[in-house]
Design a protein around this motif. Structure first.
Motif, PDB file in Angstrom:
ATOM      1  N   PHE A  16       9.026  -3.492  -2.294  1.00  0.00           N
ATOM      2  CA  PHE A  16       8.962  -3.334  -3.745  1.00  0.00           C
ATOM      3  C   PHE A  16       9.642  -4.495  -4.446  1.00  0.00           C
ATOM      4  CE2 PHE A  16       8.627   0.816  -1.891  1.00  0.00           C
ATOM      5  CZ  PHE A  16       7.741   1.517  -2.699  1.00  0.00           C
ATOM      6  N   GLN A  17       9.027  -4.942  -5.522  1.00  0.00           N
ATOM      7  CA  GLN A  17       9.665  -5.881  -6.441  1.00  0.00           C
ATOM      8  C   GLN A  17       9.196  -5.531  -7.840  1.00  0.00           C
ATOM      9  OE1 GLN A  17       8.307  -9.960  -7.119  1.00  0.00           O
ATOM     10  NE2 GLN A  17      10.379 -10.665  -6.639  1.00  0.00           N
ATOM     11  N   GLY A  18      10.149  -5.189  -8.704  1.00  0.00           N
ATOM     12  CA  GLY A  18       9.776  -4.782 -10.053  1.00  0.00           C
ATOM     13  C   GLY A  18       8.834  -3.590 -10.018  1.00  0.00           C
ATOM     14  N   ARG A  19       7.730  -3.695 -10.741  1.00  0.00           N
ATOM     15  CA  ARG A  19       6.759  -2.596 -10.795  1.00  0.00           C
ATOM     16  C   ARG A  19       5.609  -2.801  -9.817  1.00  0.00           C
ATOM     17  NH1 ARG A  19       6.457   1.447 -13.862  1.00  0.00           N
ATOM     18  NH2 ARG A  19       4.172   1.452 -13.815  1.00  0.00           N
ATOM     19  N   GLN A  20       5.805  -3.659  -8.829  1.00  0.00           N
ATOM     20  CA  GLN A  20       4.755  -3.871  -7.845  1.00  0.00           C
ATOM     21  C   GLN A  20       5.212  -3.466  -6.453  1.00  0.00           C
ATOM     22  OE1 GLN A  20       3.495  -8.083  -8.639  1.00  0.00           O
ATOM     23  NE2 GLN A  20       1.473  -7.113  -8.781  1.00  0.00           N
ATOM     24  N   VAL A  21       4.231  -3.115  -5.617  1.00  0.00           N
ATOM     25  CA  VAL A  21       4.513  -2.753  -4.234  1.00  0.00           C
ATOM     26  C   VAL A  21       3.517  -3.455  -3.324  1.00  0.00           C
ATOM     27  CG1 VAL A  21       3.108  -0.638  -4.442  1.00  0.00           C
ATOM     28  CG2 VAL A  21       4.784  -0.852  -2.577  1.00  0.00           C
ATOM     29  N   TRP A  22       4.019  -3.975  -2.195  1.00  0.00           N
ATOM     30  CA  TRP A  22       3.208  -4.616  -1.162  1.00  0.00           C
ATOM     31  C   TRP A  22       3.217  -3.702   0.059  1.00  0.00           C
ATOM     32  CZ3 TRP A  22       5.662  -7.016  -4.927  1.00  0.00           C
ATOM     33  CH2 TRP A  22       5.160  -8.204  -5.460  1.00  0.00           C
ATOM     34  N   ALA A  23       2.085  -3.547   0.723  1.00  0.00           N
ATOM     35  CA  ALA A  23       1.994  -2.733   1.935  1.00  0.00           C
ATOM     36  C   ALA A  23       1.527  -3.601   3.089  1.00  0.00           C
ATOM     37  CB  ALA A  23       1.034  -1.568   1.725  1.00  0.00           C
ATOM     38  N   PHE A  24       2.259  -3.557   4.206  1.00  0.00           N
ATOM     39  CA  PHE A  24       1.923  -4.363   5.377  1.00  0.00           C
ATOM     40  C   PHE A  24       1.690  -3.457   6.573  1.00  0.00           C
ATOM     41  CE2 PHE A  24       4.178  -7.217   2.596  1.00  0.00           C
ATOM     42  CZ  PHE A  24       3.437  -8.393   2.697  1.00  0.00           C
ATOM     43  N   SER A  25       0.588  -3.682   7.245  1.00  0.00           N
ATOM     44  CA  SER A  25       0.295  -3.026   8.508  1.00  0.00           C
ATOM     45  C   SER A  25       0.550  -4.050   9.599  1.00  0.00           C
ATOM     46  CB  SER A  25      -1.158  -2.552   8.544  1.00  0.00           C
ATOM     47  OG  SER A  25      -1.446  -1.939   9.782  1.00  0.00           O
ATOM     48  N   GLY A  26       1.658  -3.888  10.331  1.00  0.00           N
ATOM     49  CA  GLY A  26       2.079  -4.957  11.231  1.00  0.00           C
ATOM     50  C   GLY A  26       2.460  -6.170  10.402  1.00  0.00           C
ATOM     51  N   TYR A  27       1.758  -7.292  10.630  1.00  0.00           N
ATOM     52  CA  TYR A  27       2.025  -8.506   9.864  1.00  0.00           C
ATOM     53  C   TYR A  27       1.030  -8.707   8.726  1.00  0.00           C
ATOM     54  CZ  TYR A  27       4.904  -9.818  13.890  1.00  0.00           C
ATOM     55  OH  TYR A  27       5.851  -9.856  14.881  1.00  0.00           O
ATOM     56  N   ASP A  28       0.031  -7.819   8.600  1.00  0.00           N
ATOM     57  CA  ASP A  28      -1.071  -8.047   7.666  1.00  0.00           C
ATOM     58  C   ASP A  28      -0.891  -7.281   6.366  1.00  0.00           C
ATOM     59  OD1 ASP A  28      -2.494  -9.677   9.511  1.00  0.00           O
ATOM     60  OD2 ASP A  28      -3.110  -7.864  10.585  1.00  0.00           O
ATOM     61  N   LEU A  29      -1.151  -7.955   5.266  1.00  0.00           N
ATOM     62  CA  LEU A  29      -1.137  -7.305   3.958  1.00  0.00           C
ATOM     63  C   LEU A  29      -2.319  -6.344   3.879  1.00  0.00           C
ATOM     64  CD1 LEU A  29       0.181  -7.212   1.106  1.00  0.00           C
ATOM     65  CD2 LEU A  29      -1.507  -8.931   0.420  1.00  0.00           C
ATOM     66  N   ALA A  30      -2.045  -5.093   3.543  1.00  0.00           N
ATOM     67  CA  ALA A  30      -3.093  -4.080   3.471  1.00  0.00           C
ATOM     68  C   ALA A  30      -4.043  -4.373   2.321  1.00  0.00           C
ATOM     69  CB  ALA A  30      -2.466  -2.695   3.313  1.00  0.00           C
ATOM     70  N   SER A  31      -5.292  -3.994   2.503  1.00  0.00           N
ATOM     71  CA  SER A  31      -6.310  -4.215   1.488  1.00  0.00           C
ATOM     72  C   SER A  31      -5.933  -3.502   0.186  1.00  0.00           C
ATOM     73  CB  SER A  31      -7.659  -3.696   1.997  1.00  0.00           C
ATOM     74  OG  SER A  31      -8.652  -3.823   1.010  1.00  0.00           O
ATOM     75  N   GLY A  32      -6.115  -4.203  -0.930  1.00  0.00           N
ATOM     76  CA  GLY A  32      -5.829  -3.615  -2.232  1.00  0.00           C
ATOM     77  C   GLY A  32      -4.415  -3.825  -2.730  1.00  0.00           C
ATOM     78  N   PHE A  33      -3.568  -4.436  -1.914  1.00  0.00           N
ATOM     79  CA  PHE A  33      -2.171  -4.698  -2.291  1.00  0.00           C
ATOM     80  C   PHE A  33      -1.969  -6.189  -2.514  1.00  0.00           C
ATOM     81  CE2 PHE A  33      -1.948  -0.555  -0.381  1.00  0.00           C
ATOM     82  CZ  PHE A  33      -0.948   0.096  -1.080  1.00  0.00           C
ATOM     83  N   PRO A  34      -0.969  -6.520  -3.397  1.00  0.00           N
ATOM     84  CA  PRO A  34      -0.015  -5.646  -4.094  1.00  0.00           C
ATOM     85  C   PRO A  34      -0.674  -4.860  -5.223  1.00  0.00           C
ATOM     86  CG  PRO A  34       0.260  -7.900  -4.836  1.00  0.00           C
ATOM     87  CD  PRO A  34      -0.744  -7.950  -3.724  1.00  0.00           C
ATOM     88  N   ARG A  35      -0.044  -3.756  -5.566  1.00  0.00           N
ATOM     89  CA  ARG A  35      -0.522  -2.938  -6.665  1.00  0.00           C
ATOM     90  C   ARG A  35       0.653  -2.330  -7.407  1.00  0.00           C
ATOM     91  NH1 ARG A  35      -4.488   1.150  -3.948  1.00  0.00           N
ATOM     92  NH2 ARG A  35      -4.664   1.837  -6.106  1.00  0.00           N
TER      93      ARG A  35
END
Length: 485
Positions: free
Chosen positions: A361-380
């Motif tokens: 999380f940073q501010g009003r955004q969230v990043w999702a990682f599966s292993g080392y990969d950024l999940a589709s649709g993120f950050p949101r």
């Protein structure tokens, strides 16, 4: 070279140590991975082999047991625990056994604080060095091996006066080969899931040569290396080679867990790799700096001092059984190596047991990682979790294994999120004191470990039972961090 976490950067930059297993201990001699009636014998042999290989446990030490009254394995275990910043107990607890199981370099460790050089400061007497690749691994194309080796040597050339010229035949200063088991140097490899490689300090003969264990699976890019996080053996050749070439140039191992010369393998994105400050200091102590430094070259990342009991962590999470500690900005640091698309600074983090993702999380955004990969649709936006619009920042987050809820801490309140239903629980937010009786300060980080909940507040950490609300201990927030002093 080594295998597996942990974490590094310049002042105000992020670091994390991938170090501690969440598996509970079964006894003072842990049977990690072993069962059956002879499991204690098997694990004892594993421990003895590890200490002989990396901490100079000799037959003479073992023969002296009766005369001196001190168990040499206990002494060497303490040396090993001291090197890795573990609790110095002389017994094989869960953390010690987990460290012994990590993939690593085959060069023994020395009892130093940061970078080390070989005894006598062995180094090349010329700055114009040669190398030759004797054979190739079938895991990669020849072009990929060539490029990995060249880039690994350039890691050291960029910060020193050293130059490297490739030879196609004849004897070079650094002879590079892929071999299995016994291969003529009286230092056999151990097959899959063991030592990745080893290299020899500068000297004549075998000096400078680097050997890579062909029983391991090497890869060129980070894509295939991602499976390593699931426990499979696939390692980026560039990272392994860069570490081994450090030995070829005269460096020993470092106790800095963010350093390239740390014994255990730590994945970093080859495309964004930058040699950490500890390694720069080490190699320049032998050869001096590069006189043609690009003024736009980024500052080498420095590992925050994990021995600083007053340090305030930004976030703490887990990642498939390992602990992650975050501090400061992400640029030029290990978090950008693990997750190039991660936020510049982390406010909070947690691992979801439902989605097998780590959320940052940073501010009003969230990043999702599966292993080392950024999940589709993120950050949101964080309203993804049903948080109200007036929440501008998450101070901390943790997953409670008992209630199967994710708890978000905001100011002096907290929210409860049901991930299975993907809805925020009714009746929230509530005061933090309803969850943690007597706790009146802001929660800055939190995670669960072996049935306990650890709540960070500034430079302090508190050990709770969320089931009963009972406070067991007040600790400093460096309690879990491996201190290299």
């Amino acid at each position: 070279m080594p295998r597996s976490v942990s974490f590094v950067s310049v002042c105000l930059q992020i670091f994390f140590f991938l170090l501690l297993s969440l598996a509970p201990p079964t006894s003072s001699i842990l049977r990690c991975g072993f069962s059956s009636s002879d499991s204690l014998w098997l694990v004892t042999q594993h421990i003895r082999s590890y200490l002989k290989s990396f901490f100079n446990l000799t037959k003479e030490h073992e023969r002296s047991f009766g005369r001196r009254g001190v168990n040499p394995m206990v002494e060497k275990l303490r040396d090993m625990q001291r090197f890795f910043g573990l609790s110095i107990t002389g017994t094989v607890d869960a953390d010690t056994m987990q460290m012994m199981k990590k993939a690593r370099c085959g060069v023994p460790d020395t009892q130093v604080s940061r970078f080390s050089t070989f005894e006598g400061d062995l180094k090349w007497q010329t700055t114009a060095l040669t190398y030759r690749i004797l054979n190739y691994t079938p895991d990669m194309s020849r072009a990929e091996v060539d490029d990995s080796v060249e880039k690994a040597l350039n890691v050291w050339a960029r910060v020193t006066p050293l130059t490297f010229r490739r030879m196609e035949r004849g004897t070079a200063d650094i002879m590079i080969s892929f071999v299995r088991r016994s291969h003529g140097d009286f230092n056999p490899f151990d097959g899959p899931q063991g030592t990745l490689a080893h290299a020899y300090a500068p000297s004549t003969g075998i000096g400078g040569d680097a050997h890579f264990d062909e029983d391991e699976d090497f890869t060129y890019r980070s894509t295939r290396a991602h499976i390593n996080i699931a426990g499979l053996s696939c390692y980026v050749l560039f990272l392994v080679a860069a570490h081994e070439f450090g030995h070829s140039l005269g460096l020993g191992h470092s106790r800095d867990p963010g350093a390239l010369m740390y014994p255990n393998y730590i994945y970093k994105n080859p495309d964004t790799f930058q040699l950490p400050r500890d390694d720069v200091n080490g190699i320049q102590s032998l050869y001096g700096p590069n006189g043609n430094v690009n003024p736009n070259e980024p500052t080498p990342p420095t590992t925050p001092n994990s021995c600083d009991a007053t340090m305030v962590l930004d976030a703490v999470s887990t990642l498939r059984g390992e602990m992650l500690f975050f501090k400061g900005r992400a640029q030029q640091s290990l978090i950008s190596s693990f997750w190039p698309n991660a936020p510049e600074k982390v406010d909070a983090a947690f691992e979801s047991r439902q989605t097998d993702r780590v959320y940052l999380f940073q501010g009003r955004q969230v990043w999702a990682f599966s292993g080392y990969d950024l999940a589709s649709g993120f950050p949101r936006n964080i309203d993804y979790f049903g948080l109200p619009r007036n929440v501008n920042k998450i101070n901390a987050a943790l997953y409670d294994t008992h209630t199967r809820r994710t708890l978000f801490f905001v100011g002096d309140q907290y929210y409860s999120y049901d991930e299975a239903r993907r809805t925020m629980d009714a009746g929230f937010p509530k005061s933090i004191e309803t969850l943690l009786p007597g706790h009146t300060s802001k929660v800055t980080a939190g995670f669960q470990y072996r049935g306990y909940t650890y709540i960070y507040s500034g430079s302090n950490m508190f050990e709770y039972s969320l089931r009963t609300g009972r406070l067991f201990r007040a600790l400093k927030n460096d309690y879990f961090l491996p201190c290299a002093n």
